[in-house]
Design a protein around this motif. Structure first.
Motif, PDB file in Angstrom:
ATOM      1  N   GLN A  36       0.758  -1.070  -0.033  1.00  0.00           N
ATOM      2  CA  GLN A  36       0.074   0.159   0.015  1.00  0.00           C
ATOM      3  C   GLN A  36       0.812   1.262   0.037  1.00  0.00           C
ATOM      4  O   GLN A  36       1.792   1.560   0.879  1.00  0.00           O
ATOM      5  N   ILE A  37       0.618   2.182  -0.956  1.00  0.00           N
ATOM      6  CA  ILE A  37       1.443   3.171  -1.084  1.00  0.00           C
ATOM      7  C   ILE A  37       1.203   4.518  -0.044  1.00  0.00           C
ATOM      8  O   ILE A  37      -0.019   4.787  -0.083  1.00  0.00           O
ATOM      9  N   LYS A  38       2.051   4.639   0.834  1.00  0.00           N
ATOM     10  CA  LYS A  38       1.980   5.548   1.822  1.00  0.00           C
ATOM     11  C   LYS A  38       2.154   7.017   1.531  1.00  0.00           C
ATOM     12  O   LYS A  38       1.484   7.907   2.178  1.00  0.00           O
ATOM     13  N   TYR A  39       3.134   7.214   0.790  1.00  0.00           N
ATOM     14  CA  TYR A  39       3.296   8.733   0.431  1.00  0.00           C
ATOM     15  C   TYR A  39       4.162   8.680  -1.065  1.00  0.00           C
ATOM     16  O   TYR A  39       4.802   7.716  -1.540  1.00  0.00           O
ATOM     17  N   VAL A  40       3.816   9.572  -1.732  1.00  0.00           N
ATOM     18  CA  VAL A  40       4.414   9.999  -3.069  1.00  0.00           C
ATOM     19  C   VAL A  40       4.786  11.468  -2.978  1.00  0.00           C
ATOM     20  O   VAL A  40       4.243  12.493  -2.982  1.00  0.00           O
ATOM     21  N   GLY A  41       6.370  11.361  -3.226  1.00  0.00           N
ATOM     22  CA  GLY A  41       6.991  12.635  -3.165  1.00  0.00           C
ATOM     23  C   GLY A  41       7.627  13.175  -4.239  1.00  0.00           C
ATOM     24  O   GLY A  41       7.550  12.333  -5.516  1.00  0.00           O
ATOM     25  N   GLU A  43      10.757  12.932  -4.707  1.00  0.00           N
ATOM     26  CA  GLU A  43      11.968  12.301  -5.258  1.00  0.00           C
ATOM     27  C   GLU A  43      11.768  10.616  -4.802  1.00  0.00           C
ATOM     28  O   GLU A  43      12.646   9.865  -5.432  1.00  0.00           O
ATOM     29  N   ASN A  44      10.840  10.315  -3.976  1.00  0.00           N
ATOM     30  CA  ASN A  44      10.749   8.972  -3.627  1.00  0.00           C
ATOM     31  C   ASN A  44       9.081   8.815  -3.349  1.00  0.00           C
ATOM     32  O   ASN A  44       8.473   9.658  -3.113  1.00  0.00           O
ATOM     33  N   LEU A  45       9.016   7.320  -3.271  1.00  0.00           N
ATOM     34  CA  LEU A  45       7.379   6.972  -2.598  1.00  0.00           C
ATOM     35  C   LEU A  45       7.859   6.032  -1.775  1.00  0.00           C
ATOM     36  O   LEU A  45       9.072   5.254  -1.452  1.00  0.00           O
ATOM     37  N   VAL A  56      11.478   4.212  -2.032  1.00  0.00           N
ATOM     38  CA  VAL A  56      12.050   3.755  -3.340  1.00  0.00           C
ATOM     39  C   VAL A  56      12.070   5.063  -3.996  1.00  0.00           C
ATOM     40  O   VAL A  56      11.144   5.659  -4.132  1.00  0.00           O
ATOM     41  N   ALA A  57      13.241   4.990  -4.855  1.00  0.00           N
ATOM     42  CA  ALA A  57      13.390   6.470  -5.656  1.00  0.00           C
ATOM     43  C   ALA A  57      12.553   6.419  -6.902  1.00  0.00           C
ATOM     44  O   ALA A  57      12.570   5.330  -7.499  1.00  0.00           O
ATOM     45  N   ASN A  58      12.011   7.573  -7.169  1.00  0.00           N
ATOM     46  CA  ASN A  58      11.306   7.686  -8.181  1.00  0.00           C
ATOM     47  C   ASN A  58      12.050   7.289  -9.520  1.00  0.00           C
ATOM     48  O   ASN A  58      11.429   6.855 -10.413  1.00  0.00           O
ATOM     49  N   GLU A  59      13.371   7.482  -9.731  1.00  0.00           N
ATOM     50  CA  GLU A  59      13.996   7.190 -10.898  1.00  0.00           C
ATOM     51  C   GLU A  59      14.170   5.795 -11.184  1.00  0.00           C
ATOM     52  O   GLU A  59      14.432   4.999 -12.365  1.00  0.00           O
ATOM     53  N   LYS A  60      13.855   4.926 -10.135  1.00  0.00           N
ATOM     54  CA  LYS A  60      13.865   3.398 -10.281  1.00  0.00           C
ATOM     55  C   LYS A  60      12.412   2.810 -10.558  1.00  0.00           C
ATOM     56  O   LYS A  60      12.528   1.607 -10.815  1.00  0.00           O
ATOM     57  N   ALA A  70      -2.615   7.754  -2.804  1.00  0.00           N
ATOM     58  CA  ALA A  70      -1.636   7.864  -1.679  1.00  0.00           C
ATOM     59  C   ALA A  70      -1.399   9.397  -1.313  1.00  0.00           C
ATOM     60  O   ALA A  70      -1.811  10.333  -2.284  1.00  0.00           O
ATOM     61  N   PRO A  71      -1.002   9.869  -0.091  1.00  0.00           N
ATOM     62  CA  PRO A  71      -0.958  11.231   0.074  1.00  0.00           C
ATOM     63  C   PRO A  71       0.400  12.008  -0.656  1.00  0.00           C
ATOM     64  O   PRO A  71       1.277  11.460  -0.744  1.00  0.00           O
ATOM     65  N   GLN A  72      -0.184  13.156  -1.339  1.00  0.00           N
ATOM     66  CA  GLN A  72       1.078  13.773  -2.166  1.00  0.00           C
ATOM     67  C   GLN A  72       1.517  14.754  -1.207  1.00  0.00           C
ATOM     68  O   GLN A  72       1.155  15.315  -0.444  1.00  0.00           O
TER      69      GLN A  72
END
Length: 262
Positions: A36-41, A43-45, A56-60, A70-72
């Motif tokens: 379950q995705i808790k956070y999306v920023g 640079e990472n999620l 996890v880094a967004n670039e990956k 997910a909270p933005q």
């Protein structure tokens, strides 16, 4: 944890009990994270799985199949953001406005945010005044230019109030001209020097902003060749010339600026 072999890579499934709210994250190395995705920023999620939270880094990230919202990360232009947050997002500001001192003037300024609560302020000032006789003959012209730099500190997070101090350099000229029936006459006096100043004021935030402040200042070293005896003793010319010369030495001002951060 279950590993499934492929010719060139391993795909790793991090499993939690499957439900209607499960999200799936596909990574560029072939891995899959289910949870379950808790956070999306920016640079990472962060994904919550059966073995704990995984960042996890967004670039990956190759693709996300998201079943829930997910909270933005807050919008950069959020009205509720604090001054420190605003200063960290938008480090540079540029603007202009009037300056109210001993003479009418205008100013240009550049602001650079050093941190969430500190700022470097660079300002250029130009002031001018002219005097004429009752016959509309211009006899006195005063001009002053200033460059100054101050360090500002914002003690509170959400009201924009600042205090500061710094110094600068000023250069002035006073020119007397007369073109009466006698031989035309001109005299120019020069004043220049280094000064110190303090600051107290208020500044807006985020994008376009206003700036209102008081800048008390005084020379600490100056070079002045003004001599009232070089002004003709005609009517009140010497009195007015002395007044204009005194005004050139008064550096304190109220400033009002309009600018924008970027």
């Amino acid at each position: 944890m279950k590993f499934i072999a492929y010719p060139f890579c391993f795909v790793i499934f991090l499993l939690i009990p499957l439900s209607a709210g499960a999200d799936t994250v596909y990574l560029t190395d072939g891995s899959i994270i289910t949870g379950q995705i808790k956070y999306v920023g920016t640079e990472n999620l962060i994904v919550s799985t059966a073995i704990g939270e995984i960042t996890v880094a967004n670039e990956k990230v190759l693709r996300v199949d998201q079943a829930t919202d997910a909270p933005q990360e807050p919008s950069p232009n959020s009205i509720s953001s604090s001054y420190p947050d605003s200063h960290l997002r938008q480090k540079n500001g540029f603007g202009f406005g009037p300056g109210a001192s001993s003479m009418v003037g205008a100013l240009l300024f550049y602001d650079h945010n050093l941190s969430g609560k500190s700022q470097l302020h660079v300002q250029l000032n130009g002031n001018a005044r002219s005097r004429s006789t009752i016959f509309d003959e211009e006899i006195l012209k005063s001009k002053r230019s200033m460059i100054l730099t101050t360090y500002r500190y914002f003690p509170a997070e959400n009201n924009g109030f600042y205090i500061g101090g710094g110094g600068g350099y000023a250069k002035s000229t006073l020119t007397y001209t007369s073109s009466s029936w006698s031989t035309p006459y001109e005299y120019t006096a020069k004043l220049s020097g280094v000064f110190l100043l303090g600051e107290i004021g208020w500044q807006g935030k985020d994008g376009y902003y206003f700036n209102v402040g008081f800048q008390p200042a005084a020379y600490i070293s100056s070079n002045d060749n003004y001599d009232v005896n070089n002004i003709p003793n005609t009517a009140n010319h010497r009195v007015v010339a002395n007044e204009d010369h005194d005004d050139l030495k008064m550096l304190s001002q109220l400033s009002l600026g309009f600018g924008w951060f970027f």
